[in-house]
Design an enzyme around this catalytic site. Structure first.
Site, PDB file in Angstrom:
ATOM      1  N   GLY A   1      -3.695   3.792   1.138  1.00  0.00           N
ATOM      2  CA  GLY A   1      -4.439   3.868   2.391  1.00  0.00           C
ATOM      3  C   GLY A   1      -5.702   4.706   2.184  1.00  0.00           C
TER       4      GLY A   1
ATOM      5  N   ASN B   1       4.903  -2.843   8.535  1.00  0.00           N
ATOM      6  CA  ASN B   1       4.715  -1.465   8.113  1.00  0.00           C
ATOM      7  C   ASN B   1       6.056  -0.747   8.336  1.00  0.00           C
ATOM      8  OD1 ASN B   1       3.498   1.034   7.422  1.00  0.00           O
ATOM      9  ND2 ASN B   1       1.543   0.274   8.193  1.00  0.00           N
ATOM     10  N   THR B   2       6.100   0.540   8.128  1.00  0.00           N
ATOM     11  CA  THR B   2       7.387   1.243   8.237  1.00  0.00           C
ATOM     12  C   THR B   2       7.854   1.360   9.694  1.00  0.00           C
ATOM     13  OG1 THR B   2       6.143   3.300   8.213  1.00  0.00           O
ATOM     14  CG2 THR B   2       7.115   2.608   6.137  1.00  0.00           C
TER      15      THR B   2
ATOM     16  N   CYS C   1      -1.856   3.523  12.469  1.00  0.00           N
ATOM     17  CA  CYS C   1      -2.346   4.908  12.541  1.00  0.00           C
ATOM     18  C   CYS C   1      -2.518   5.346  13.997  1.00  0.00           C
ATOM     19  CB  CYS C   1      -3.708   5.025  11.873  1.00  0.00           C
ATOM     20  SG  CYS C   1      -3.765   4.315  10.245  1.00  0.00           S
TER      21      CYS C   1
ATOM     22  N   GLY D   1      11.543  -4.111   2.645  1.00  0.00           N
ATOM     23  CA  GLY D   1      12.861  -4.165   2.026  1.00  0.00           C
ATOM     24  C   GLY D   1      13.050  -5.227   0.972  1.00  0.00           C
TER      25      GLY D   1
ATOM     26  N   ASN E   1      -4.676  -1.115   8.237  1.00  0.00           N
ATOM     27  CA  ASN E   1      -3.431  -0.465   8.659  1.00  0.00           C
ATOM     28  C   ASN E   1      -3.611   0.023  10.090  1.00  0.00           C
ATOM     29  OD1 ASN E   1      -1.233   1.161   9.083  1.00  0.00           O
ATOM     30  ND2 ASN E   1      -1.798   2.702   7.545  1.00  0.00           N
TER      31      ASN E   1
ATOM     32  N   SER F   1       0.820  -1.216   0.000  1.00  0.00           N
ATOM     33  CA  SER F   1       0.000   0.000   0.000  1.00  0.00           C
ATOM     34  C   SER F   1       0.857   1.269   0.000  1.00  0.00           C
ATOM     35  CB  SER F   1      -0.878  -0.013   1.249  1.00  0.00           C
ATOM     36  OG  SER F   1      -1.650   1.164   1.285  1.00  0.00           O
TER      37      SER F   1
HETATM   38  C1  LIG Z   1       5.440   6.507   0.207  1.00  0.00           C
HETATM   39  C2  LIG Z   1       4.876   5.414   1.066  1.00  0.00           C
HETATM   40  C3  LIG Z   1       3.514   5.403   1.383  1.00  0.00           C
HETATM   41  C4  LIG Z   1       2.965   4.392   2.187  1.00  0.00           C
HETATM   42  N1  LIG Z   1       1.627   4.392   2.476  1.00  0.00           N
HETATM   43  C5  LIG Z   1       1.087   3.381   3.198  1.00  0.00           C
HETATM   44  C6  LIG Z   1      -0.311   3.329   3.465  1.00  0.00           C
HETATM   45  O1  LIG Z   1      -1.088   4.175   3.013  1.00  0.00           O
HETATM   46  N2  LIG Z   1      -0.789   2.323   4.234  1.00  0.00           N
HETATM   47  C7  LIG Z   1       0.042   1.342   4.732  1.00  0.00           C
HETATM   48  O2  LIG Z   1      -0.435   0.441   5.421  1.00  0.00           O
HETATM   49  N3  LIG Z   1       1.375   1.342   4.479  1.00  0.00           N
HETATM   50  C8  LIG Z   1       1.902   2.346   3.726  1.00  0.00           C
HETATM   51  N4  LIG Z   1       3.252   2.340   3.464  1.00  0.00           N
HETATM   52  C9  LIG Z   1       4.102   1.257   3.980  1.00  0.00           C
HETATM   53  C10 LIG Z   1       4.374   0.189   2.909  1.00  0.00           C
HETATM   54  O3  LIG Z   1       3.179  -0.373   2.424  1.00  0.00           O
HETATM   55  C11 LIG Z   1       5.296  -0.918   3.468  1.00  0.00           C
HETATM   56  O4  LIG Z   1       4.698  -1.497   4.598  1.00  0.00           O
HETATM   57  C12 LIG Z   1       6.669  -0.404   3.865  1.00  0.00           C
HETATM   58  O5  LIG Z   1       7.119   0.585   2.967  1.00  0.00           O
HETATM   59  C13 LIG Z   1       7.714  -1.511   3.963  1.00  0.00           C
HETATM   60  O6  LIG Z   1       7.898  -2.171   2.733  1.00  0.00           O
HETATM   61  P1  LIG Z   1       9.054  -1.765   1.672  1.00  0.00           P
HETATM   62  O7  LIG Z   1      10.332  -1.705   2.429  1.00  0.00           O
HETATM   63  O8  LIG Z   1       9.007  -2.842   0.629  1.00  0.00           O
HETATM   64  O9  LIG Z   1       8.673  -0.437   1.129  1.00  0.00           O
HETATM   65  C14 LIG Z   1       3.810   3.356   2.663  1.00  0.00           C
HETATM   66  C15 LIG Z   1       5.175   3.357   2.329  1.00  0.00           C
HETATM   67  C16 LIG Z   1       5.717   4.351   1.543  1.00  0.00           C
HETATM   68  C17 LIG Z   1       7.188   4.308   1.193  1.00  0.00           C
END
Ligand SMILES: Cc1cc2nc3c(=O)[nH]c(=O)nc-3n(C[C@H](O)[C@H](O)[C@H](O)COP(=O)(O)O)c2cc1C
Length: 303
Positions: A46, A192-193, A130, A244, A127, A21
Site C-alpha cells: 500500500g 480486503n481483510t 482506508c 484465504g 484500497n 498487496s
Molecule cells: C500483513 C498484511 C498487510 C496488508 N496490507 C495491505 C495493503 O497495504 N493494502 C491492501 O489493499 N491490502 C492489504 N492487505 C490485505 C491483503 O492484500 C488481502 O486483501 C487479504 O489479506 C486477504 O487475502 P489473503 O487471505 O489471501 O491474505 C494486507 C494483508 C496482510 C496480511
C-alpha cells in the site's frame, strides 16, 4: 500447457495468478525463492501520498486458520516510491501494480497522478478500506457514496487500468461493486481483510495495539468466495478474487465463482513458492478437465 492468459481491463496477463498487496513486498524480496517473472501480476505494498510509520507493535496476531494484522500502511510515500523503488522494479518482466491508499480523496488523486506518469506501472489497485479522516474515520469503501466519490475522482486523474479493491465489511458488497463500475473502475478485486479482534484473557488486554485489526488467511475463504460469486453476477467488469487462497484448488473455486484472476496473500508467508504451485495446479486442472483455456472455467459454476 493450457492457455492461462486473461485480460483485466487493458492489462493482458500471462496467467491469472497475482500477489496481494502487503504480503509480497515489492516482489524483489521473493526473487531468491522463485522466478517472480512467472507470476501474472505483482501488487506491491500500500502506497500513500506521505510517509507513514504504521501502527505501534504488536500489530500481528495468529488466529485459528488465519491471522490479524494492523500494520497500518507503513510505507515511505509515493515520492520515495517513484524515486527509489520504481527504478529497481520497473524492468521486472511481469505487471507491477501499485496499491494506492489514502485518508482523503485529494491524497488518492495526487498519488494516482504521480503513478500515472510511471511508464512501467500499467495499473493501480485502489484500497478503499482506508478510513476517511474528513468523514470521522469511516472507511471510504463502506458506503456507495464513499465508493462513488473516491473512484470518480481517481478515474479522472488516472488513465491506465484502475482496479478498485472492495472492503468486505459491508452489508451488500454487490452494491459497492456496482458503484465502482458506474464510476469508471476497469475491474474490482475482493476481498480486503475482515475486521476482527483478539484478546489476551490473562492480561485482560487486546493483543493488537489498535484493538481491532484485519483478518485474513484460510478462515476467511468461504466469505470471500461468497462475495466474489455475488459480485461477479452484479457487474460486467472483470472480478479479481482473493481471501484465504492457500492452494490451486482454492484458486480454481474462485474462478468457477466468476473471478477472472486471483490474488494470493497470507499464503505467501507460509510458502514463498505458493504462487508458482497455484499456477501449475490450475494448469493441471485445466488439462485434466480437457480445457484449452482458463477462460473456460471463469464463472463456470453450475448452480
Ligand atoms: C500483513 C498484511 C498487510 C496488508 N496490507 C495491505 C495493503 O497495504 N493494502 C491492501 O489493499 N491490502 C492489504 N492487505 C490485505 C491483503 O492484500 C488481502 O486483501 C487479504 O489479506 C486477504 O487475502 P489473503 O487471505 O489471501 O491474505 C494486507 C494483508 C496482510 C496480511
Amino acid at each position: 500447457m493450457a492457455d492461462l492468459s486473461v485480460n483485466i481491463g487493458k492489462l493482458q496477463m500471462k496467467n491469472p495468478v497475482m500477489t496481494a498487496s502487503g504480503t509480497f513486498g515489492y516482489g524483489e524480496e521473493f526473487a531468491d525463492f522463485i522466478d517472480i517473472t512467472r507470476i501474472g501480476g505483482i501488487i506491491v505494498k500500500g502506497t500513500t501520498l506521505h510517509k507513514r510509520e504504521g501502527n505501534p507493535y504488536p500489530r500481528m496476531a495468529e488466529t485459528p486458520s488465519g491471522m490479524l494484522n494492523a500494520v497500518g500502511l507503513q510505507n515511505k510515500g509515493v515520492k520515495y516510491f517513484s524515486d527509489h523503488i520504481y527504478p529497481r522494479i520497473k524492468d521486472i518482466q511481469t505487471h507491477m501494480i501499485v496499491n494506492v491508499s489514502g485518508s482523503a480523496i485529494e491524497d488518492y488523486v495526487k498519488t494516482a497522478e504521480i503513478i500515472n506518469e510511471l511508464d512501467k506501472i500499467p495499473a493501480i489497485e485502489l484500497n478503499i478500506s482506508c478510513p476517511n479522516v474528513k468523514q470521522g474515520g469511516m472507511a471510504f469503501g463502506v458506503t456507495t457514496k464513499g465508493v462513488s466519490e473516491v473512484v470518480q475522482a481517481v478515474r479522472s486523474a488516472y488513465k491506465k487500468t484502475l482496479i478498485v479493491k472492495l472492503s468486505p465489511n459491508v452489508t451488500d458488497i454487490a452494491e459497492m461493486a456496482r458503484a465502482a463500475e458506474a464510476n469508471g473502475a476497469d475491474s474490482v478485486s475482493l476481498i480486503n481483510t475482515l475486521l476482527g479482534m483478539a484478546i489476551d484473557a490473562e492480561r485482560r488486554r487486546p493483543i493488537l495495539s489498535t484493538v481491532t485489526g484485519g483478518m485474513s488467511g484460510a478462515a476467511v475463504k468461504p466469505i470471500a468466495l461468497r462475495m466474489v460469486w455475488q459480485v461477479a453476477k452484479a457487474v460486467n467488469i472483470p472480478v479479481i478474487g482473493l481471501g484465504g487462497i492457500m492452494n490451486w484448488k482454492d484458486a480454481v473455486e474462485f474462478m468457477l465463482a466468476g473471478a477472472s484472476a486471483v490474488q494470493i496473500g497470507t499464503a505467501n508467508f507460509i510458502d514463498p513458492a505458493i504462487t508458482i504451485k497455484v499456477m501449475d495446479g490450475i494448469n493441471d486442472y485445466l488439462e485434466r478437465h480437457g480445457c484449452k483455456s482458463v477462460s473456460e472455467i471463469i464463472g463456470a459454476l453450475e448452480v
